[in-house]
Scaffold this motif. Structure first.
Motif, PDB file in Angstrom:
ATOM      1  N   GLU A  26     -11.688  -3.884   5.733  1.00 18.48           N
ATOM      2  CA  GLU A  26     -11.300  -2.670   6.474  1.00 18.48           C
ATOM      3  C   GLU A  26      -9.799  -2.448   6.268  1.00 18.48           C
ATOM      4  O   GLU A  26      -8.972  -2.725   7.144  1.00 18.48           O
ATOM      5  CB  GLU A  26     -11.624  -2.831   7.966  1.00 18.48           C
ATOM      6  N   PRO A  27      -9.417  -1.938   5.093  1.00 17.44           N
ATOM      7  CA  PRO A  27      -7.997  -1.818   4.780  1.00 17.44           C
ATOM      8  C   PRO A  27      -7.332  -0.688   5.560  1.00 17.44           C
ATOM      9  O   PRO A  27      -7.965   0.332   5.840  1.00 17.44           O
ATOM     10  CB  PRO A  27      -8.011  -1.485   3.282  1.00 17.44           C
ATOM     11  N   PRO A  28      -6.052  -0.836   5.907  1.00 10.89           N
ATOM     12  CA  PRO A  28      -5.279   0.282   6.440  1.00 10.89           C
ATOM     13  C   PRO A  28      -5.244   1.393   5.390  1.00 10.89           C
ATOM     14  O   PRO A  28      -5.435   1.143   4.196  1.00 10.89           O
ATOM     15  CB  PRO A  28      -3.889  -0.324   6.658  1.00 10.89           C
ATOM     16  N   SER A  29      -5.004   2.603   5.836  1.00 13.84           N
ATOM     17  CA  SER A  29      -5.058   3.743   4.923  1.00 13.84           C
ATOM     18  C   SER A  29      -4.120   3.579   3.726  1.00 13.84           C
ATOM     19  O   SER A  29      -4.444   3.999   2.604  1.00 13.84           O
ATOM     20  CB  SER A  29      -4.710   5.033   5.670  1.00 13.84           C
ATOM     21  N   TYR A  31      -3.449   0.947   2.174  1.00 21.19           N
ATOM     22  CA  TYR A  31      -3.949  -0.059   1.237  1.00 21.19           C
ATOM     23  C   TYR A  31      -5.294   0.328   0.620  1.00 21.19           C
ATOM     24  O   TYR A  31      -5.865  -0.437  -0.157  1.00 21.19           O
ATOM     25  CB  TYR A  31      -4.092  -1.414   1.950  1.00 21.19           C
ATOM     26  N   ALA A  32      -5.789   1.479   0.962  1.00 22.86           N
ATOM     27  CA  ALA A  32      -7.093   1.915   0.440  1.00 22.86           C
ATOM     28  C   ALA A  32      -7.022   2.041  -1.082  1.00 22.86           C
ATOM     29  O   ALA A  32      -6.089   2.630  -1.627  1.00 22.86           O
ATOM     30  CB  ALA A  32      -7.485   3.239   1.071  1.00 22.86           C
ATOM     31  N   GLY A  33      -8.016   1.477  -1.746  1.00 24.15           N
ATOM     32  CA  GLY A  33      -8.075   1.544  -3.212  1.00 24.15           C
ATOM     33  C   GLY A  33      -7.232   0.493  -3.910  1.00 24.15           C
ATOM     34  O   GLY A  33      -7.185   0.459  -5.147  1.00 24.15           O
ATOM     35  N   LEU A  34      -6.558  -0.368  -3.140  1.00 24.28           N
ATOM     36  CA  LEU A  34      -5.718  -1.409  -3.749  1.00 24.28           C
ATOM     37  C   LEU A  34      -6.432  -2.753  -3.739  1.00 24.28           C
ATOM     38  O   LEU A  34      -7.259  -3.027  -2.874  1.00 24.28           O
ATOM     39  CB  LEU A  34      -4.393  -1.534  -2.983  1.00 24.28           C
ATOM     40  N   ILE A  35      -6.089  -3.589  -4.715  1.00 23.60           N
ATOM     41  CA  ILE A  35      -6.632  -4.942  -4.814  1.00 23.60           C
ATOM     42  C   ILE A  35      -5.468  -5.904  -5.045  1.00 23.60           C
ATOM     43  O   ILE A  35      -4.555  -5.618  -5.824  1.00 23.60           O
ATOM     44  CB  ILE A  35      -7.681  -5.040  -5.959  1.00 23.60           C
ATOM     45  N   LYS A  36      -5.437  -7.007  -4.312  1.00 21.19           N
ATOM     46  CA  LYS A  36      -4.329  -7.956  -4.438  1.00 21.19           C
ATOM     47  C   LYS A  36      -4.649  -8.982  -5.517  1.00 21.19           C
ATOM     48  O   LYS A  36      -5.715  -9.597  -5.521  1.00 21.19           O
ATOM     49  CB  LYS A  36      -4.054  -8.672  -3.115  1.00 21.19           C
ATOM     50  N   GLN A  58      -7.941 -11.550   8.508  1.00 19.00           N
ATOM     51  CA  GLN A  58      -8.821 -10.379   8.485  1.00 19.00           C
ATOM     52  C   GLN A  58      -9.972 -10.658   7.533  1.00 19.00           C
ATOM     53  O   GLN A  58      -9.891 -11.540   6.686  1.00 19.00           O
ATOM     54  CB  GLN A  58      -8.040  -9.137   8.030  1.00 19.00           C
ATOM     55  N   ALA A  59     -11.029  -9.887   7.733  1.00 22.38           N
ATOM     56  CA  ALA A  59     -12.179 -10.039   6.830  1.00 22.38           C
ATOM     57  C   ALA A  59     -11.808  -9.500   5.453  1.00 22.38           C
ATOM     58  O   ALA A  59     -11.095  -8.500   5.323  1.00 22.38           O
ATOM     59  CB  ALA A  59     -13.379  -9.292   7.403  1.00 22.38           C
ATOM     60  N   TYR A  60     -12.285 -10.178   4.422  1.00 24.60           N
ATOM     61  CA  TYR A  60     -11.938  -9.749   3.053  1.00 24.60           C
ATOM     62  C   TYR A  60     -13.085 -10.104   2.118  1.00 24.60           C
ATOM     63  O   TYR A  60     -14.008 -10.854   2.478  1.00 24.60           O
ATOM     64  CB  TYR A  60     -10.651 -10.428   2.588  1.00 24.60           C
ATOM     65  N   THR A  61     -12.999  -9.586   0.905  1.00 25.09           N
ATOM     66  CA  THR A  61     -13.969  -9.898  -0.146  1.00 25.09           C
ATOM     67  C   THR A  61     -13.225 -10.447  -1.352  1.00 25.09           C
ATOM     68  O   THR A  61     -12.282  -9.811  -1.850  1.00 25.09           O
ATOM     69  CB  THR A  61     -14.761  -8.648  -0.569  1.00 25.09           C
TER      70      THR A  61
END
Length: 859
Positions: A26-29, A31-36, A58-61
């Motif tokens: 559930e990324p903040p706006s 960070y939407a579309g970004l990948i670390k 936070q939950a992540y994939t």
């Protein structure tokens, strides 16, 4: 101080660099579309991700978890992955002050990783900004200060300076920094090993300090006439190039511009001071003749035979053998033993950076700079393990001058390829069983020893990780193939887990061409196991981080060659900033490296000679060796126990295994006497000295005015050579040049032989005199002058004067006297006889050294 064996056999860490990529569920706006995209050496990537989140998980994939290893075994980093994505036009925004996030998909990240793994070269220029290390700054400042002090006295002088620095000192970078400090605009790098060109070019073209500098070489193809005269230029060339002449002896047209330029600095790289020919011969003598010639030509530039004598006699000016002019000369060498021993460079002309200096700096840095990255931390400490072979194997190949285990004979073989076989095949099989702990007689001994059983290389669990990738140094091509064939036989199941690489003979390729198959077989080094078999190839100028052990399976005469090969396994293998968040963190994968030797006496003699050779100004050889073994621990297996050996024991074992013949050779060494023109002039200008040498036995047979003849003829030869540079010699003069040169060189050799013959009388005098704690100088001049006259034929005053005039080298005499004293005591100790009861000191030539570590006192 000795270390526990457990500390010497330090565990080998296991860590692998991984690239990972994840997105928040559930990324903040923003960070939407970004990948670390990040990196870690932690086996569990999720643990690293959770650590990076801190107190706000936070939950992540997790989308990507891949090894950061190329096919050739080198590593890439998370920054390389992001750079590859940026080149593909993906956005790399600044988020929270860092550029760790990419606007792309997981598939894009995986694609970039695969491209890097497959060796795709990244485009773009990367400028290095790292500063000099402390010792590099010191080297540069010492040389600069010496040059300027000489120029202050004589503005037209061309001073010379020596950097005695081991590999990985960073000599190319430091040499350029010295040139910059000197405001040099024209720098000539002359190499004896053309294969090192890459380092000289890369350092100049990758660091911001040399932005705008121009690099030229024969390989670069640049036109020297088109260079910008306002900017500094570096020309890299081999001696073969620079000395190249046509059939008439004229400088080749392509090189004429080199001889016209007035150079600011000339750098002699990898210079071994006249020893290059012997080193090359020993290094490649196991190869086929044709291959050996090609290897030696690449390793040490050809065309040096005619100048070798002048190069080894540095009382000659550089311009006498190299037709160029320069304001200053810088010599770079890792093993300048000959130059150090003969005193051609005085103390203020030398900067030393040895293995001992490096390891001392590694040890002290954390204390002096807590929390900072240790620039020496990745340099492994070397350990030497020697093994006495069972009597039944010693009987197969013992003998020779020192009655030692002859490795060349033991591993002798015939045939080529799959037909190659060992002469003593069944005994070599026993040796293979011994080193993996499966030889029946030693197994019985090990049961008796219980927990004290010795650590054989391929049986001790502490050593096995360091033998995952090893280098076996064998006598010749046939023995390399014979070993490969034996390891492959069906019954040798243990060895089948290793990929055996035979890097010998014409089929392996010449010089660096032999390297790619080895790199491919090793890969990252984590999942593979290799044994590289060689008799010469890849022993110089290559870096394979995964090599952690070398097995010395051939006789080597010189400590230079021995340690040149041994240092192949001392390369760094580490991961800097493994988790991408701490530049001061380093994961060291190879904290130690190992040399295994199966001829203990010879190995310890090499170690002793190496330690003494690196410390020519240390009057006590034991102290010189003590410093070395404090950072290069030695474990010796005597057939029943493995014990750590201190400096005194190293010298005792080395000397006890030394024959009287070897000791006599120390007194027959050309290093003991000086016969260069400067020394001969000092004799000629001193009537008392001239009369003294004429009293040496056999001197008068050399003819009248021998010294004056040598000086005059050598000056005549120089004059003719200078004339030859301008193509002004007639056919008669060319013939005269050849005759004159041969004559003065042969006469100089005869003078040298007479002086050496006199020196060989000194051991007889030492044997006859009973004074052991007095310096030999005092015994000669004060205690037994009449005996000295009787034995040597010279009076005390005669000999003292010749020593003052530097006809004889006192530093070399100290070492020769020390060897005599050690040999005398060690030999008698075996019989239970104490040569001189209560002896606490050895008197050397002009100094006294304590037997139990007491500081030396002047004689």
């Amino acid at each position: 101080m000795t270390k526990p064996i457990e500390e010497i056999l330090t565990p080998k860490p296991e860590a692998r660099l991984r690239i990972y990529a994840w997105t928040p569920n559930e990324p903040p706006s923003t960070y939407a579309g970004l990948i670390k995209v990040g990196q870690t050496t932690q086996a569990n990537v999720n643990s690293r991700i959770q650590q990076s989140m801190g107190v706000m998980p936070q939950a992540y994939t997790l989308h990507v978890d891949e090894l950061a290893e190329r096919d050739d075994g080198t590593l890439f980093r998370d920054g390389d992955v992001r750079q590859r994505l940026v080149q593909k036009k993906f956005e790399n925004p600044v988020m929270d002050g860092a550029r760790e996030w990419m606007r792309c998909t997981a598939e894009d990240v995986n694609t970039a990783i695969v491209e890097l793994q497959k060796g795709l070269q990244l485009t773009g220029t990367h400028h290095q900004t790292f500063p000099m290390r402390r010792e590099q700054v010191e080297a540069v400042e010492r040389a600069f200060s010496y040059y300027t002090s000489i120029w202050a006295e004589d503005a037209g002088a061309a001073p010379r300076f020596l950097w005695n620095a081991k590999m990985r000192f960073g000599k190319t970078f430091a040499a350029y920094q010295l040139a910059k400090m000197l405001d040099a605009k024209r720098v000539l790098v002359v190499t004896f090993k053309p294969a090192v060109e890459d380092a000289w070019q890369a350092d100049l073209e990758s660091h911001v300090d040399f932005d705008g500098w121009q690099y030229l070489s024969r390989a670069s193809g640049s036109d020297p006439t088109q260079i910008d005269n306002e900017k500094p230029v570096v020309y890299f060339g081999s001696f073969q190039d620079l000395l190249g002449r046509d059939a008439n002896g004229n400088i080749k047209p392509k090189n004429e511009w080199l001889h016209v330029v007035n150079w600011d600095v000339v750098v002699f790289d990898e210079y071994h001071f006249g020893a290059w020919r012997d080193t090359a011969k020993e290094l490649f003598e196991g190869e086929d003749d044709a291959v050996a010639k090609k290897e030696a030509k690449l390793e040490y530039a050809a065309g040096l035979e005619s100048v070798n004598e002048d190069l080894s006699d540095l009382s000659e000016k550089e311009e006498e053998f190299l037709p160029i002019t320069s304001r200053a000369y810088l010599y770079l060498s890792g093993t300048p033993f000959r130059a150090l021993a003969t005193g051609e460079f005085i103390e203020e002309q030398i900067f030393n950076w040895t293995y001992t200096d490096e390891q001392r700096a590694k040890e002290k840095f954390p204390e002096q700079h807590p929390g900072e990255w240790n620039p020496y931390g990745g340099l492994p400490q070397m350990r030497l393990l020697t093994y006495q072979m069972p009597d039944e194997l010693l009987a197969i190949a013992s003998g020779g001058e020192f009655d030692e285990f002859d490795l060349n004979e033991f591993f002798a073989a015939t045939g080529t390829g799959t037909d190659a076989a060992f002469k003593h095949k069944s005994d070599v099989q026993k040796w293979l069983d011994i080193i993996r702990g499966s030889y029946a007689p030693t197994q019985v001994d090990n049961l008796k020893l219980g927990t004290q059983r010795p650590p054989f290389p391929y049986s001790d669990v502490r050593l096995l990780p360091y033998l995952q990738h090893s280098f076996w140094f064998l006598p010749n091509v046939a023995s390399c193939f014979a070993m490969a064939n034996l390891l492959a036989e069906k019954h040798n199941v243990f060895w089948h887990d290793y990929t055996v690489l035979t890097v010998a003979g014409p089929s392996a390729g010449i010089s660096l061409d032999a390297l790619p198959p080895v790199r491919t077989a090793i890969g990252s080094g984590f999942e593979t196991k290799t044994i590289t078999l060689s008799c010469a190839k890849l022993t110089t100028g290559v870096t394979i981080p995964q090599w952690s052990s070398i097995l010395m399976l051939r006789n080597l005469r010189s400590p230079e060659t021995y340690f040149q090969a041994a240092f192949r396994v001392q390369s760094t293998w580490s991961i800097r900033n493994p988790n991408g968040d701490n530049p001061d963190e380093e994961e060291v994968l190879k904290p130690a490296c190992f040399v295994f030797d199966f001829a203990p006496t010879r190995a310890l003699r090499q170690l002793a000679d190496y330690g003494i050779g690196l410390s020519p100004n240390e009057p006590n050889p034991e102290k010189a060796v003590e410093e070395l073994v404090s950072f290069l621990p030695v474990l010796a297996y005597d057939g029943s126990h493995m014990t750590q050996v201190d400096a005194g024991a190293v010298l005792d074992i080395a000397m006890a295994g030394t024959s009287a013949t070897l000791l006599a050779r120390k007194w027959e060494s050309a290093l003991l006497v000086n016969v260069d023109n400067d020394t001969l002039r000092r004799i000629l200008n001193n009537p008392q000295a001239l009369a003294a040498v004429e009293r040496i036995e056999g001197w008068r047979t050399l003819g009248d005015n021998i010294i004056e003849t040598i000086i005059n003829k050598s000056e005549k030869v120089k004059e003719l050579k200078n004339k030859a540079k301008g193509d002004d010699l007639t056919a008669t003069e060319k013939k005269e040049l050849t005759v004159e040169e041969k004559e003065y060189k042969s006469k100089r050799k005869l003078v040298q032989e007479k002086l050496i013959k006199f020196a060989t009388r000194i051991p007889a005098f030492m044997y006859l005199t009973d004074f052991r704690e007095n310096t030999l100088q005092d015994v000669i001049t004060k205690l037994e002058p009449d005996l000295f006259l009787t034995v040597t034929g010279l009076t005390v005053d005669d000999f003292h004067l010749l020593v003052q005039l530097k006809v004889f080298n006192t530093e070399q005499m100290n070492q020769a006297v020390f060897a005599f004293r050690r040999y005398e005591d060690a030999s008698l100790a075996y019989t239970g006889i104490e040569s001189h009861p209560g002896l606490t000191h050895y008197g050397l030539y002009d100094t006294v050294v304590a037997l139990e570590g007491v500081a030396p006192s002047p004689g």
